[in-house]
Design an enzyme around this catalytic site. Sequence first.
Site, PDB file in Angstrom:
ATOM      1  N   ASP A 138      17.948  85.728  96.522  1.00 26.72           N
ATOM      2  CA  ASP A 138      17.574  85.818  97.927  1.00 26.72           C
ATOM      3  C   ASP A 138      18.655  85.067  98.675  1.00 26.72           C
ATOM      4  O   ASP A 138      18.834  83.846  98.473  1.00 26.72           O
ATOM      5  CB  ASP A 138      16.229  85.132  98.174  1.00 26.72           C
ATOM      6  CG  ASP A 138      15.043  85.948  97.700  1.00 26.72           C
ATOM      7  OD1 ASP A 138      15.243  86.971  97.028  1.00 26.72           O
ATOM      8  OD2 ASP A 138      13.903  85.551  98.010  1.00 26.72           O
ATOM      9  N   HIS A 183      19.598  85.350  89.478  1.00 29.87           N
ATOM     10  CA  HIS A 183      19.206  86.371  88.517  1.00 29.87           C
ATOM     11  C   HIS A 183      20.420  87.183  88.073  1.00 29.87           C
ATOM     12  O   HIS A 183      21.459  87.183  88.745  1.00 29.87           O
ATOM     13  CB  HIS A 183      18.170  87.304  89.144  1.00 29.87           C
ATOM     14  CG  HIS A 183      16.878  86.636  89.490  1.00 29.87           C
ATOM     15  ND1 HIS A 183      15.660  87.092  89.028  1.00 29.87           N
ATOM     16  CD2 HIS A 183      16.598  85.547  90.259  1.00 29.87           C
ATOM     17  CE1 HIS A 183      14.689  86.321  89.495  1.00 29.87           C
ATOM     18  NE2 HIS A 183      15.240  85.377  90.251  1.00 29.87           N
ATOM     19  N   SER A 238      23.377  76.439  98.157  1.00 26.02           N
ATOM     20  CA  SER A 238      24.261  76.714  97.029  1.00 26.02           C
ATOM     21  C   SER A 238      24.738  78.154  97.110  1.00 26.02           C
ATOM     22  O   SER A 238      24.362  78.889  98.013  1.00 26.02           O
ATOM     23  CB  SER A 238      23.536  76.431  95.710  1.00 26.02           C
ATOM     24  OG  SER A 238      22.181  76.790  95.798  1.00 26.02           O
TER      25      SER A 238
END
Length: 421
Positions: A232, A288, A380
């Site tokens: 996201d 992911h 990040s």
Amino acid sequence: MDKLKNAASAAKDKLKGDNTKDSTTSSSTAPTTQNVSASSSAARTQQPSQEHFDAAATTLDQMTSMAAKPDGHTKEHLHAAADHAKSQAWFQSIFPQSSLENMENSWHLGNYVIDRQTGQKTFEPMSIYVRLGMHFLYYGTEQEKALHWKRTQDLLKDQSLKMGRQYDDPASVAHIEPFIDSFNLRGSLAEMVQPDPQAYRTFNDFFAREIKESARPVTESGNENVVSSPADCRITVFETVDLATKYWIKGTGFTLPKLLGSEDLAKRFEGGSIVIARLAPQDYHRWHAPVSGTVEGVKEIEGTYYTVNPQAINVPGTLDVFCENRRSVMTLRRRGTGSPVAVVAVGAMLVGSIKYNEGIAPGKEVRRGQCLGAFYYGGSTVIVVLPRGEVVLDRDLVANSAEQRCETLIKVGWRVGAGPQ
């Protein structure tokens, strides 16, 4: 905000506060153009003084110390918007005016983001603590830069580790509810494996909360040619690294060998594509797999903790933070093509740690969309690098990145391209 302002002002008085002059801000509103980086030339030609550096360092320490208090992790403190009138007055009360005026001239207050679903462009304000990180990038003359960077690296590392310790403390659970309310996260809790905020042991446990797979289904799950967003995030994509450095990565010294920590590995990606996924503090903070494949290797690279905000990435003449920050480089062998895919988890200012999920190690088979690891507190970035011809990036993302020079708001598992060609 008033508590932080008073604490920081008192700290500044211990430095060389008599140089600060009364003045008013030229504007407290957000800029009305896209990310502004070229206008920072004045800030680079007249570098902030040692007094400015000391004030910024002391203020950051005060800010992270205040964050340990039960009410210290809200938009009134650590995440107060830098484009807000209160924030502008706060900066004026703390920093030496001579150097602050140079910084204000470039109006580094935030970034524009395009929502992929609606096409709407909105302004995302920069948090105060990120704004402080921007100040550190500008400090120092050419002769002082080597010393400055070491001093800044030590400071940011110490503050990041400090925040990590604070948010690993069981007492930090007091920050969870204020954080949820500050960023309007209440509605997203149902997507989490553990939706009850009171069930988390520490703030960091909540920050790295795990999402249900059903909440982030991967696009075209049966199509191995599709490449997915790793997080996201606010994403930019470029068909070649050369284009990325032309339109987006403006810091000094960015190269694939430096990013990946290996000349040999970088050669496998010559002429390839790059995907840059920035996670803001309020985002679901795990990353992911962008493709299915086998983990070939994981390499940890020590580094500093500069902010990864686009303003730090887009400004010419600053350090290249992607190649300076602490990062972890995973290499996957892609299923179906056998080609390498690099997935680089990049730490940032106030990020305590980068942790892989249990069992993610060389030899492990992973599927597209599978969770690989988590960041603990702070913003990040995840960078995905693919070889030449391995993917055709989706045109809307390419246009947003290269033509509008703007990030796109996107969810993990959404398609960013497909290939090989």
